[in-house]
Design a protein around this motif. Structure first.
Motif, mmCIF file in Angstrom:
data_model
loop_
_atom_site.group_PDB
_atom_site.id
_atom_site.type_symbol
_atom_site.label_atom_id
_atom_site.label_comp_id
_atom_site.label_asym_id
_atom_site.label_seq_id
_atom_site.Cartn_x
_atom_site.Cartn_y
_atom_site.Cartn_z
ATOM 1 N N ASP A 131 52.821 31.447 65.097
ATOM 2 C CA ASP A 131 51.636 32.079 65.670
ATOM 3 C C ASP A 131 51.736 33.601 65.527
ATOM 4 O OD1 ASP A 131 53.128 33.209 67.771
ATOM 5 O OD2 ASP A 131 52.521 31.702 69.234
ATOM 6 N N LEU B 36 43.430 39.780 67.823
ATOM 7 C CA LEU B 36 44.719 40.432 67.657
ATOM 8 C C LEU B 36 44.812 41.236 66.365
ATOM 9 C CD1 LEU B 36 47.402 40.793 69.066
ATOM 10 C CD2 LEU B 36 48.264 38.799 67.842
ATOM 11 N N THR C 74 42.880 34.967 59.261
ATOM 12 C CA THR C 74 43.698 34.754 60.452
ATOM 13 C C THR C 74 44.689 33.605 60.300
ATOM 14 O OG1 THR C 74 41.940 33.385 61.409
ATOM 15 C CG2 THR C 74 41.980 35.726 62.015
ATOM 16 N N GLY D 204 49.024 39.987 62.799
ATOM 17 C CA GLY D 204 48.248 39.302 63.822
ATOM 18 C C GLY D 204 47.604 38.033 63.307
ATOM 19 N N LYS E 288 42.856 31.977 71.294
ATOM 20 C CA LYS E 288 43.975 32.674 71.922
ATOM 21 C C LYS E 288 44.254 34.042 71.315
ATOM 22 C CE LYS E 288 48.718 31.919 73.480
ATOM 23 N NZ LYS E 288 49.868 30.973 73.493
ATOM 24 N N TYR E 289 44.170 34.132 69.977
ATOM 25 C CA TYR E 289 44.507 35.379 69.295
ATOM 26 C C TYR E 289 43.312 35.941 68.513
ATOM 27 C CZ TYR E 289 49.242 33.730 70.251
ATOM 28 O OH TYR E 289 50.380 33.285 70.868
ATOM 29 N N GLU F 134 52.343 35.920 67.410
ATOM 30 C CA GLU F 134 53.406 36.579 68.162
ATOM 31 C C GLU F 134 54.788 36.250 67.604
ATOM 32 O OE1 GLU F 134 52.969 38.851 70.171
ATOM 33 O OE2 GLU F 134 51.019 38.625 71.128
#
Length: 259
Positions: free
Chosen positions: A214, A242, A161, A189, A238-239, A216
Protein backbone atom coordinates in the motif's frame (compact mmCIF):
# COMPACT_ATOMS: atom_id res chain seq x y z
CA UNK A 1 -11.14 -4.14 -6.33
CA UNK A 2 -9.86 -7.62 -5.46
CA UNK A 3 -6.69 -8.73 -7.24
CA UNK A 4 -5.66 -12.36 -7.73
CA UNK A 5 -1.84 -12.57 -7.88
CA UNK A 6 -0.59 -15.88 -9.32
CA UNK A 7 2.88 -16.78 -8.06
CA UNK A 8 3.36 -19.63 -10.52
CA UNK A 9 6.04 -22.33 -10.48
CA UNK A 10 6.83 -22.52 -14.20
CA UNK A 11 8.87 -25.35 -15.71
CA UNK A 12 11.74 -23.77 -17.64
CA UNK A 13 11.32 -24.40 -21.34
CA UNK A 14 8.18 -26.59 -21.07
CA UNK A 15 5.80 -24.27 -22.81
CA UNK A 16 2.80 -26.59 -23.29
CA UNK A 17 2.85 -27.67 -19.64
CA UNK A 18 3.18 -24.08 -18.44
CA UNK A 19 0.28 -22.87 -20.54
CA UNK A 20 -2.04 -25.66 -19.38
CA UNK A 21 -1.09 -25.16 -15.74
CA UNK A 22 -1.27 -21.39 -16.04
CA UNK A 23 -4.85 -21.57 -17.28
CA UNK A 24 -5.80 -23.79 -14.34
CA UNK A 25 -4.43 -21.19 -11.93
CA UNK A 26 -6.03 -18.27 -13.76
CA UNK A 27 -9.43 -19.95 -13.71
CA UNK A 28 -9.11 -20.61 -9.97
CA UNK A 29 -8.11 -17.01 -9.26
CA UNK A 30 -10.82 -15.63 -11.54
CA UNK A 31 -13.53 -17.14 -9.32
CA UNK A 32 -12.49 -14.79 -6.52
CA UNK A 33 -11.10 -11.69 -8.26
CA UNK A 34 -11.88 -8.61 -10.28
CA UNK A 35 -8.33 -8.49 -11.69
CA UNK A 36 -5.99 -11.46 -12.22
CA UNK A 37 -2.23 -11.03 -12.74
CA UNK A 38 0.37 -13.58 -13.89
CA UNK A 39 4.19 -13.29 -13.54
CA UNK A 40 6.75 -12.44 -16.22
CA UNK A 41 7.38 -14.88 -19.12
CA UNK A 42 5.44 -17.70 -17.44
CA UNK A 43 4.93 -19.59 -20.69
CA UNK A 44 8.66 -20.23 -21.13
CA UNK A 45 9.83 -20.17 -17.51
CA UNK A 46 12.48 -17.58 -18.38
CA UNK A 47 14.18 -20.09 -20.70
CA UNK A 48 15.35 -18.34 -23.88
CA UNK A 49 16.39 -21.45 -25.84
CA UNK A 50 14.76 -21.34 -29.30
CA UNK A 51 13.00 -18.14 -28.28
CA UNK A 52 12.07 -17.30 -31.85
CA UNK A 53 10.04 -20.53 -31.98
CA UNK A 54 8.37 -19.87 -28.63
CA UNK A 55 7.42 -16.27 -29.30
CA UNK A 56 3.79 -15.68 -30.15
CA UNK A 57 2.14 -13.48 -32.74
CA UNK A 58 -0.67 -11.17 -31.68
CA UNK A 59 -3.10 -13.24 -33.75
CA UNK A 60 -2.05 -16.57 -32.18
CA UNK A 61 -4.57 -18.81 -30.43
CA UNK A 62 -2.97 -18.30 -27.00
CA UNK A 63 -3.93 -14.65 -26.88
CA UNK A 64 -7.43 -15.50 -28.08
CA UNK A 65 -7.79 -18.08 -25.31
CA UNK A 66 -6.68 -15.51 -22.75
CA UNK A 67 -9.26 -13.09 -24.09
CA UNK A 68 -11.95 -15.78 -23.88
CA UNK A 69 -11.02 -16.49 -20.26
CA UNK A 70 -11.38 -12.83 -19.29
CA UNK A 71 -14.73 -12.63 -21.08
CA UNK A 72 -16.04 -15.88 -19.57
CA UNK A 73 -15.30 -14.83 -15.99
CA UNK A 74 -16.00 -11.13 -16.51
CA UNK A 75 -12.62 -10.09 -15.11
CA UNK A 76 -9.73 -7.92 -16.18
CA UNK A 77 -6.72 -10.11 -16.97
CA UNK A 78 -3.06 -9.16 -17.11
CA UNK A 79 -1.45 -12.44 -18.24
CA UNK A 80 2.00 -11.49 -17.00
CA UNK A 81 4.28 -10.96 -19.95
CA UNK A 82 4.67 -12.98 -23.11
CA UNK A 83 7.46 -13.12 -25.70
CA UNK A 84 5.73 -11.46 -28.65
CA UNK A 85 7.05 -11.27 -32.21
CA UNK A 86 6.34 -7.95 -33.91
CA UNK A 87 7.84 -6.91 -37.23
CA UNK A 88 10.54 -9.57 -36.94
CA UNK A 89 11.62 -8.59 -33.41
CA UNK A 90 10.71 -10.12 -30.05
CA UNK A 91 9.34 -7.96 -27.23
CA UNK A 92 8.67 -8.79 -23.57
CA UNK A 93 5.04 -7.66 -23.60
CA UNK A 94 2.22 -7.38 -21.08
CA UNK A 95 -1.41 -7.07 -22.16
CA UNK A 96 -4.41 -5.68 -20.32
CA UNK A 97 -7.51 -7.64 -21.33
CA UNK A 98 -10.84 -6.22 -20.23
CA UNK A 99 -13.93 -8.09 -18.94
CA UNK A 100 -15.35 -7.97 -22.47
CA UNK A 101 -12.35 -9.90 -23.79
CA UNK A 102 -10.97 -6.92 -25.66
CA UNK A 103 -7.33 -5.85 -25.37
CA UNK A 104 -7.43 -2.37 -23.83
CA UNK A 105 -3.68 -1.81 -23.82
CA UNK A 106 -0.22 -3.35 -23.93
CA UNK A 107 3.21 -2.49 -22.61
CA UNK A 108 6.60 -3.83 -23.75
CA UNK A 109 9.48 -3.78 -21.25
CA UNK A 110 11.68 -0.73 -21.83
CA UNK A 111 14.60 -1.68 -19.57
CA UNK A 112 15.81 -5.17 -20.48
CA UNK A 113 17.93 -7.19 -18.05
CA UNK A 114 21.58 -7.05 -19.20
CA UNK A 115 23.02 -9.89 -17.12
CA UNK A 116 21.23 -12.57 -19.12
CA UNK A 117 20.05 -13.23 -22.67
CA UNK A 118 16.97 -11.01 -22.40
CA UNK A 119 18.78 -7.88 -23.59
CA UNK A 120 20.45 -9.77 -26.44
CA UNK A 121 17.40 -11.55 -27.80
CA UNK A 122 14.65 -9.01 -27.16
CA UNK A 123 13.93 -5.52 -28.33
CA UNK A 124 13.22 -2.79 -25.74
CA UNK A 125 9.77 -1.25 -25.86
CA UNK A 126 8.95 2.44 -26.07
CA UNK A 127 6.46 4.57 -24.25
CA UNK A 128 4.40 3.70 -21.19
CA UNK A 129 0.91 2.49 -20.43
CA UNK A 130 -1.64 4.05 -18.11
CA UNK A 131 -5.16 2.65 -18.30
CA UNK A 132 -8.28 2.38 -16.16
CA UNK A 133 -9.07 -0.97 -14.56
CA UNK A 134 -12.34 -1.23 -12.63
CA UNK A 135 -12.29 2.57 -12.41
CA UNK A 136 -8.72 2.69 -11.04
CA UNK A 137 -5.96 4.39 -13.04
CA UNK A 138 -3.24 1.75 -13.39
CA UNK A 139 0.24 1.55 -14.85
CA UNK A 140 2.59 -1.29 -15.79
CA UNK A 141 6.25 -1.96 -15.14
CA UNK A 142 8.13 -5.24 -15.52
CA UNK A 143 10.54 -6.86 -13.04
CA UNK A 144 13.97 -5.13 -13.36
CA UNK A 145 12.16 -1.83 -13.91
CA UNK A 146 11.61 -1.51 -10.16
CA UNK A 147 15.16 -0.09 -10.24
CA UNK A 148 13.97 2.91 -12.31
CA UNK A 149 12.13 5.33 -10.00
CA UNK A 150 11.51 7.93 -12.72
CA UNK A 151 9.12 5.55 -14.46
CA UNK A 152 6.96 5.32 -11.36
CA UNK A 153 7.10 9.05 -10.66
CA UNK A 154 5.98 9.75 -14.23
CA UNK A 155 3.01 7.40 -13.77
CA UNK A 156 2.19 9.01 -10.43
CA UNK A 157 2.17 12.47 -11.98
CA UNK A 158 -0.31 11.19 -14.54
CA UNK A 159 -2.67 10.19 -11.73
CA UNK A 160 -1.79 6.50 -11.54
CA UNK A 161 -2.54 4.99 -8.12
CA UNK A 162 -1.81 1.31 -8.80
CA UNK A 163 1.16 -0.14 -10.71
CA UNK A 164 1.19 -3.81 -11.72
CA UNK A 165 4.67 -5.39 -11.82
CA UNK A 166 4.91 -8.93 -13.30
CA UNK A 167 8.36 -10.33 -12.51
CA UNK A 168 10.91 -13.16 -12.65
CA UNK A 169 13.02 -11.89 -9.76
CA UNK A 170 15.77 -14.27 -8.52
CA UNK A 171 15.97 -15.48 -4.94
CA UNK A 172 19.48 -14.12 -4.39
CA UNK A 173 18.23 -10.54 -4.93
CA UNK A 174 15.11 -10.71 -2.77
CA UNK A 175 16.36 -8.00 -0.41
CA UNK A 176 16.35 -5.60 -3.38
CA UNK A 177 12.88 -6.77 -4.45
CA UNK A 178 11.33 -6.03 -1.10
CA UNK A 179 12.98 -2.65 -0.59
CA UNK A 180 12.43 -1.37 -4.13
CA UNK A 181 8.74 -2.34 -4.28
CA UNK A 182 8.06 -0.62 -0.96
CA UNK A 183 10.11 2.44 -1.92
CA UNK A 184 8.23 2.92 -5.20
CA UNK A 185 4.95 2.76 -3.28
CA UNK A 186 5.97 5.14 -0.48
CA UNK A 187 7.65 7.81 -2.58
CA UNK A 188 4.75 8.02 -5.04
CA UNK A 189 1.72 7.50 -2.81
CA UNK A 190 0.60 4.47 -4.85
CA UNK A 191 -0.10 0.76 -4.56
CA UNK A 192 2.45 -1.68 -6.02
CA UNK A 193 1.17 -5.10 -7.07
CA UNK A 194 4.39 -7.10 -7.62
CA UNK A 195 3.77 -10.65 -8.86
CA UNK A 196 6.87 -12.84 -8.94
CA UNK A 197 7.60 -16.32 -10.25
CA UNK A 198 8.37 -19.36 -8.10
CA UNK A 199 10.46 -22.38 -9.15
CA UNK A 200 13.88 -22.41 -10.82
CA UNK A 201 15.62 -21.92 -14.17
CA UNK A 202 19.28 -22.36 -15.19
CA UNK A 203 20.20 -23.38 -11.62
CA UNK A 204 18.75 -20.10 -10.37
CA UNK A 205 15.77 -20.07 -8.02
CA UNK A 206 13.00 -17.57 -8.60
CA UNK A 207 12.31 -15.70 -5.42
CA UNK A 208 8.53 -15.72 -5.09
CA UNK A 209 7.54 -13.45 -2.18
CA UNK A 210 5.00 -11.53 -4.25
CA UNK A 211 3.88 -8.28 -2.64
CA UNK A 212 0.80 -6.09 -2.57
CA UNK A 213 2.18 -2.90 -1.08
CA UNK A 214 0.00 0.00 0.00
CA UNK A 215 1.11 3.66 -0.28
CA UNK A 216 2.49 3.57 3.26
CA UNK A 217 4.81 0.65 2.40
CA UNK A 218 2.90 -2.15 4.12
CA UNK A 219 2.09 -5.42 2.36
CA UNK A 220 -1.23 -7.14 3.13
CA UNK A 221 0.49 -10.57 3.19
CA UNK A 222 3.95 -12.08 3.49
CA UNK A 223 4.57 -14.35 0.52
CA UNK A 224 7.00 -17.28 0.43
CA UNK A 225 8.97 -18.97 -2.34
CA UNK A 226 6.40 -21.60 -3.34
CA UNK A 227 3.53 -21.54 -5.83
CA UNK A 228 0.51 -19.70 -4.44
CA UNK A 229 -2.39 -17.53 -5.44
CA UNK A 230 -2.35 -14.44 -3.25
CA UNK A 231 -5.08 -11.83 -3.04
CA UNK A 232 -4.80 -8.10 -2.50
CA UNK A 233 -7.56 -5.52 -2.13
CA UNK A 234 -7.23 -2.04 -3.58
CA UNK A 235 -8.92 0.43 -1.24
CA UNK A 236 -10.51 3.14 -3.38
CA UNK A 237 -10.91 5.64 -0.57
CA UNK A 238 -8.20 5.15 2.07
CA UNK A 239 -5.37 6.79 0.13
CA UNK A 240 -7.38 8.76 -2.41
CA UNK A 241 -5.44 12.03 -2.12
CA UNK A 242 -2.04 10.79 -0.96
CA UNK A 243 -0.25 11.10 -4.31
CA UNK A 244 -1.39 14.72 -4.58
CA UNK A 245 -0.44 15.71 -1.03
CA UNK A 246 2.80 13.84 -0.28
CA UNK A 247 5.47 16.55 -0.04
CA UNK A 248 8.21 14.76 -1.97
CA UNK A 249 5.93 14.62 -5.01
CA UNK A 250 4.82 18.22 -4.71
CA UNK A 251 8.39 19.50 -4.44
CA UNK A 252 9.65 17.76 -7.58
CA UNK A 253 9.42 19.48 -10.94
CA UNK A 254 6.84 17.75 -13.16
CA UNK A 255 8.52 18.31 -16.52
CA UNK A 256 11.49 15.91 -16.45
CA UNK A 257 11.74 13.24 -19.13
CA UNK A 258 12.29 9.52 -18.66
CA UNK A 259 15.74 8.33 -19.71
Amino acid sequence: MKIGMIQMDAAAGHMEHNIAHGFELMEEAAEHSDLVVMPELWTIGYNFHDLDKKAIQEKDSLLQKLRNLARTFGITLIPGTLPVMKRGKIYNTAYVIGPDGEIQGSYSKRHLFHEYLESKLMEPGRGMLCTHIQGVKCGLAICFELYFPKMFRKMSQKGTTLVIVPAQWPENHMAHWNVLARARAIENGMYICAVNMAGSYHNTSAGGHSLFVDPEGFSSFEGDGKEHIYYGVYDDNKYENLARTRSVIQLEKPDWAIR
